[in-house]
Design a protein around this motif. Structure first.
Motif, mmCIF file in Angstrom:
data_model
loop_
_atom_site.group_PDB
_atom_site.id
_atom_site.type_symbol
_atom_site.label_atom_id
_atom_site.label_comp_id
_atom_site.label_asym_id
_atom_site.label_seq_id
_atom_site.Cartn_x
_atom_site.Cartn_y
_atom_site.Cartn_z
ATOM 1 N N LEU A 79 0.823 -1.201 0.000
ATOM 2 C CA LEU A 79 0.000 0.000 0.000
ATOM 3 C C LEU A 79 0.863 1.260 0.000
ATOM 4 O O LEU A 79 0.475 2.280 -0.585
ATOM 5 C CB LEU A 79 -0.925 0.002 1.215
ATOM 6 C CG LEU A 79 -1.990 -1.106 1.256
ATOM 7 C CD1 LEU A 79 -2.849 -0.953 2.505
ATOM 8 C CD2 LEU A 79 -2.860 -1.090 0.004
ATOM 9 N N VAL A 82 1.637 2.066 -3.501
ATOM 10 C CA VAL A 82 0.482 2.568 -4.251
ATOM 11 C C VAL A 82 0.099 3.979 -3.812
ATOM 12 O O VAL A 82 -0.299 4.806 -4.621
ATOM 13 C CB VAL A 82 -0.723 1.618 -4.060
ATOM 14 C CG1 VAL A 82 -1.951 2.161 -4.793
ATOM 15 C CG2 VAL A 82 -0.382 0.227 -4.585
ATOM 16 N N TYR A 83 0.219 4.252 -2.522
ATOM 17 C CA TYR A 83 -0.167 5.556 -1.972
ATOM 18 C C TYR A 83 1.027 6.239 -1.294
ATOM 19 O O TYR A 83 1.014 6.458 -0.078
ATOM 20 C CB TYR A 83 -1.301 5.395 -0.954
ATOM 21 C CG TYR A 83 -2.454 4.551 -1.424
ATOM 22 C CD1 TYR A 83 -3.309 5.007 -2.425
ATOM 23 C CD2 TYR A 83 -2.698 3.298 -0.875
ATOM 24 C CE1 TYR A 83 -4.371 4.234 -2.866
ATOM 25 C CE2 TYR A 83 -3.760 2.520 -1.306
ATOM 26 C CZ TYR A 83 -4.589 2.984 -2.303
ATOM 27 O OH TYR A 83 -5.645 2.221 -2.737
ATOM 28 N N HIS A 244 -2.396 4.707 4.939
ATOM 29 C CA HIS A 244 -2.430 3.731 3.838
ATOM 30 C C HIS A 244 -3.742 2.964 3.840
ATOM 31 O O HIS A 244 -4.380 2.791 2.791
ATOM 32 C CB HIS A 244 -1.265 2.744 3.970
ATOM 33 C CG HIS A 244 0.087 3.359 3.840
ATOM 34 N ND1 HIS A 244 1.217 2.836 4.420
ATOM 35 C CD2 HIS A 244 0.486 4.486 3.194
ATOM 36 C CE1 HIS A 244 2.255 3.590 4.138
ATOM 37 N NE2 HIS A 244 1.842 4.602 3.395
ATOM 38 N N HIS A 248 -6.805 3.258 1.070
ATOM 39 C CA HIS A 248 -7.225 2.068 0.324
ATOM 40 C C HIS A 248 -8.711 1.810 0.504
ATOM 41 O O HIS A 248 -9.414 1.443 -0.444
ATOM 42 C CB HIS A 248 -6.412 0.864 0.801
ATOM 43 C CG HIS A 248 -6.549 -0.336 -0.075
ATOM 44 N ND1 HIS A 248 -6.159 -0.347 -1.399
ATOM 45 C CD2 HIS A 248 -7.048 -1.578 0.172
ATOM 46 C CE1 HIS A 248 -6.396 -1.535 -1.929
ATOM 47 N NE2 HIS A 248 -6.942 -2.299 -1.002
ATOM 48 N N ARG A 251 -10.720 4.272 -1.703
ATOM 49 C CA ARG A 251 -10.522 4.231 -3.143
ATOM 50 C C ARG A 251 -10.793 2.874 -3.787
ATOM 51 O O ARG A 251 -11.271 2.803 -4.900
ATOM 52 C CB ARG A 251 -9.090 4.691 -3.465
ATOM 53 C CG ARG A 251 -8.895 6.173 -3.204
ATOM 54 C CD ARG A 251 -7.426 6.522 -2.945
ATOM 55 N NE ARG A 251 -7.269 7.971 -2.815
ATOM 56 C CZ ARG A 251 -7.597 8.676 -1.730
ATOM 57 N NH1 ARG A 251 -8.080 8.041 -0.672
ATOM 58 N NH2 ARG A 251 -7.429 9.980 -1.697
ATOM 59 N N ILE A 252 -10.504 1.803 -3.086
ATOM 60 C CA ILE A 252 -10.616 0.480 -3.699
ATOM 61 C C ILE A 252 -11.468 -0.478 -2.869
ATOM 62 O O ILE A 252 -12.425 -1.064 -3.368
ATOM 63 C CB ILE A 252 -9.214 -0.138 -3.914
ATOM 64 C CG1 ILE A 252 -8.407 0.703 -4.909
ATOM 65 C CG2 ILE A 252 -9.340 -1.565 -4.421
ATOM 66 C CD1 ILE A 252 -7.021 0.179 -5.179
ATOM 67 N N CYS A 253 -11.137 -0.646 -1.589
ATOM 68 C CA CYS A 253 -11.797 -1.653 -0.759
ATOM 69 C C CYS A 253 -13.032 -1.051 -0.099
ATOM 70 O O CYS A 253 -13.099 -0.888 1.119
ATOM 71 C CB CYS A 253 -10.816 -2.185 0.282
ATOM 72 S SG CYS A 253 -11.337 -3.743 1.032
ATOM 73 N N CYS A 263 -7.361 -4.707 -7.205
ATOM 74 C CA CYS A 263 -6.691 -4.482 -5.927
ATOM 75 C C CYS A 263 -5.242 -4.933 -5.976
ATOM 76 O O CYS A 263 -4.947 -6.072 -6.368
ATOM 77 C CB CYS A 263 -7.419 -5.228 -4.812
ATOM 78 S SG CYS A 263 -6.662 -4.995 -3.199
ATOM 79 N N CYS A 269 -5.055 -11.063 0.409
ATOM 80 C CA CYS A 269 -6.316 -10.744 1.078
ATOM 81 C C CYS A 269 -7.219 -11.962 1.213
ATOM 82 O O CYS A 269 -7.664 -12.531 0.208
ATOM 83 C CB CYS A 269 -7.054 -9.651 0.314
ATOM 84 S SG CYS A 269 -8.623 -9.184 1.100
ATOM 85 N N LEU A 298 -1.148 1.036 -9.963
ATOM 86 C CA LEU A 298 -1.880 -0.144 -9.535
ATOM 87 C C LEU A 298 -1.521 -1.349 -10.397
ATOM 88 O O LEU A 298 -1.476 -1.266 -11.620
ATOM 89 C CB LEU A 298 -3.386 0.092 -9.621
ATOM 90 C CG LEU A 298 -3.976 0.968 -8.521
ATOM 91 C CD1 LEU A 298 -5.450 1.188 -8.791
ATOM 92 C CD2 LEU A 298 -3.783 0.328 -7.164
#
Length: 318
Positions: A79, A82-83, A244, A248, A251-253, A263, A269, A298
């Protein structure tokens, strides 16, 4: 102490499908194989066009403490890539503005708070100003944030407490912050981590949802979640870990439709498959934010496969 932070406004992994659920039932007597099986089923689900509707097989209950720590820390490292710019998404220039914005963010979005606070900060720039404010005038400013009467009472009470107990300064200690009206541990850690540089874990709704999906802890009380997750990471990681995870989650989860197929931590996960697994459909669920969403960074779940098409690394590695 004055801290300036220009922040972007924001608001808001491998296995799944019916076939996976049947496989889980057949192999219930052999839990030792679950670690390897989960990513393989996830790969098959991602390659298919149809979305998975069921939750993927969970890691074995006997996942060792060491394996859990390694998996959790690997998720945080992924993460962080990504961020890299993760930060508190409330606009503020000093600790007083941050603590007000955080209190106001309850039951509303950061976007709405950021649209409201400029007028509040301009009208009442110091605790002394807000402590002496006319409640009805403050209510009018805070009306867009919802629960504006209760929030007005909180911010005025908070300001009075700062003036009377701390000479108009926001304290930098947890035990002092939580005594202020409207300030709990979550708000206190936001202030400590981002205004004073003191590590803390912010357990908001996004954080609670994600650590449950990742099976970092089965606790449901925020204070117990904070303690359990904190034990998995060095204290120095706590503040950025919170950013983080929250980034997440926004934006995604997502709560209702997580974009599992887009993801970057899908292979790590246990809840992969709870949301949309088709990569193209999943990418349409991503929430792009002002200030940049690193879509180009991503990696789809397929990017985590080795040359032979097998998941790499397996669940629990890192």
């Amino acid at each position: 102490m004055v801290v300036r932070r220009d922040s972007a406004v924001g608001e808001q992994a491998s296995g799944g499908g019916r076939k996976t659920a049947r496989t889980t039932k057949k192999t219930a007597a052999a839990p030792q194989k679950a670690t390897a099986a989960a990513p393989k089923k996830a790969t098959a689900a991602v390659k298919k066009a149809g979305p998975a509707k069921t939750i993927a097989p969970k890691p074995p209950k006997n996942e060792s403490r060491t394996a859990l720590v390694r998996r959790a820390r690997r998720i945080n490292r992924e993460l962080a890539e990504v961020y890299p710019y993760a930060h508190p998404e409330l606009d503020f220039e000093n600790p007083f503005q941050l603590i007000l914005a955080t209190v106001l963010s309850a039951q509303t979005t950061d976007l709405r708070v950021n649209q409201t606070t400029p007028a509040l900060f301009a009208r009442y720039p110091t605790p002394e100003d807000l402590a002496a404010a006319n409640p009805e005038e403050v209510e009018e400013i805070l009306r867009p944030t919802g629960f504006f009467r209760a929030k007005t009472k909180s911010v005025i009470g908070l300001s009075k407490a700062l003036v009377e107990q701390f000479d108009g300064e926001v304290p930098g200690r947890l035990e002092d912050l939580v005594k202020l009206p409207g300030v709990g541990r979550k708000t206190a850690f936001v202030v400590l981590g981002n205004a004073f540089g003191r590590p803390g874990i912010t357990v908001d709704t996004h954080f609670q949802r994600l650590v449950k999906r990742w099976q970092w802890t089965d606790q449901t009380d925020p204070d117990k979640i904070e303690a359990a997750v904190g034990a998995l990471f060095p204290k120095s990681d706590w503040t950025m870990l919170s950013h983080h995870v929250i980034f997440h989650g926004r934006r995604i989860c997502h709560a209702r439709k997580p974009a599992c197929g887009a993801c970057p931590i899908a292979p790590l996960c246990p809840a992969y498959g709870e949301g949309e697994t088709d990569p193209e459909k999943a990418r349409k669920l991503l929430k792009y934010e002002k200030g940049g969403f690193p879509g180009q960074r991503l990696k789809p779940p397929q990017a985590y496969l080795d040359a032979g098409g097998k998941p790499a690394p397996p669940l629990g590695a890192g």
